[in-house]
Design an enzyme around this catalytic site. Structure first.
Site, PDB file in Angstrom:
ATOM      1  N   SER A 121      32.400  20.155  -0.968  1.00 59.60           N
ATOM      2  CA  SER A 121      31.546  21.230  -0.472  1.00 59.60           C
ATOM      3  C   SER A 121      32.068  21.859   0.821  1.00 59.60           C
ATOM      4  CB  SER A 121      30.125  20.711  -0.246  1.00 59.60           C
ATOM      5  OG  SER A 121      30.091  19.815   0.832  1.00 59.60           O
ATOM      6  N   LYS A 158      27.521  20.040   6.579  1.00 57.59           N
ATOM      7  CA  LYS A 158      27.454  21.457   6.253  1.00 57.59           C
ATOM      8  C   LYS A 158      27.555  22.269   7.543  1.00 57.59           C
ATOM      9  CE  LYS A 158      26.361  21.238   1.777  1.00 57.59           C
ATOM     10  NZ  LYS A 158      26.713  19.795   1.717  1.00 57.59           N
TER      11      LYS A 158
END
Lengths: 200, 200
Positions: A121, A158
């Site tokens: 990710s 993230k």
DNA sequence: CTTTCATATATACAAATGTATACTAAAAAA
DNA sequence: TTTTTTAGTATACATTTGTATATATGAAAG
């Protein structure tokens, strides 16, 4: 900090090399001999390095040269956490999968920990599957920084944005979508201050 | 390894303490002064410590005491090279910009060095501008591995392919093109076995 | 143009430092 | 018991090492 001349940089490099090789600094004469010039010249370079703040010369002490900042870097072991328990700021020993020892100078700060990155990710941000993310624990994070965030029971890495009272977690991967959360749903665990990758 | 007497252990402890505090070892007289006895006694203890294998005394060198084993525990300093000189496999001290200390277990091998990555050419491979690439020196490289290659006078990090007697250097960046070279034009310096990134 | 700085040679000197030896004494080992 | 090791004191000496100064050249700065 002022700039060094070429020769001064070379002398500083030799100092570090000699130190790590012998465990003690060289004498002025040894420095001169290494570079092929007479030693009083070496002393001049040392004086310059001291004036520019790179080393400290202890007067009248043989080999009394301290390299500032790098003199004897304290090494610390950063624990590798396999999983992060919700709501526990302190590190429980049963969660430690191992340690990585790195320079204090490279990753300063207290309470650092490591997470092994899983998934793709954050690939476009240069964080690959299997990397170790070095995390500095903190409760808040600046807009757009890469953070470790706890959603429910799972910790993810993230890029974090705060917009209109929502928390936006943006993966660095074109194939993945950002997710939007209420601030109450997420817990900021820390900021990713470094990456260590080993592909031996 | 033989046992130490109480005094010898004390002296060894003082050696380590002094070293980490000052960055260089004490003189024999300083050791004596610290414990309150005359310095020739301290020399006796040092001789004993050397005979038992705990330290090494470099003859006629001021402060020439090396602590064996314990001083640099299982850790190696990897030199950071600012530039790479063409055709020189060994590391010249004037090229050392500093060192990074990391676990032997993380990056095993001899003669490792670090390069500071410049540019975006390996971005899609997770190697960003400013990263430190940990390099294991080797003359050849397996097809498709990330290597440090010397072209002319410049060292670059690229994914290396060998195809039809040509060397293909492929950047990991969609906006950049691979380059094709004759084997005689390029020198393989090593393989990138790790990445260390600090964004403190 | 003058001054400053970086770089380097050459030399003199004082201080710091390691080496060596003689001597004493207590504890441990043979 | 005798010898060796450990732990000191005391002293002399040679070497290593840092400090200081004079001199010179080229480059950079003012």
């Amino acid at each position: 900090m002022k700039d060094l001349t070429h020769t001064q940089r070379m002398v500083l490099g030799f100092l570090k090399e000699y130190l790590s090789k012998h465990g003690y600094p060289p004498t002025i004469r040894e420095i001169g001999a290494h570079f092929g010039f007479l030693w009083p010249a070496a002393r001049g370079h040392l004086k310059s390095l001291e004036k520019k703040g790179f080393i400290r010369i202890n007067p009248s002490r043989s080999r009394g040269i301290e390299i500032i900042g790098a003199s004897y870097p304290e090494r610390k072991a950063i624990p590798i956490l396999g999983r992060i328990r919700a709501g526990s700021p302190e590190i429980a020993s049963e969660e430690i999968d191992g340690t990585i020892k790195v320079d204090e100078t490279l990753f300063p700060g207290e309470g650092l920990f490591c997470l092994k990155v899983r998934g793709e990710s954050m690939r476009d941000g240069g964080i690959l599957d299997g990397d170790f993310a070095v995390v500095r624990p903190q409760n808040t994070i600046e807009n757009g920084e890469i953070g470790v965030v706890l959603i429910g029971d799972e910790a993810t890495i993230k890029r974090v944005f705060l917009k209109e009272k929502k928390v936006i977690l943006k993966p660095e991967n074109k194939e993945m979508e950002a997710t939007i959360h209420e601030p109450s749903e997420v817990t900021i665990l820390g900021r990713v201050i470094g990456i260590i990758r080993s592909r031996v």
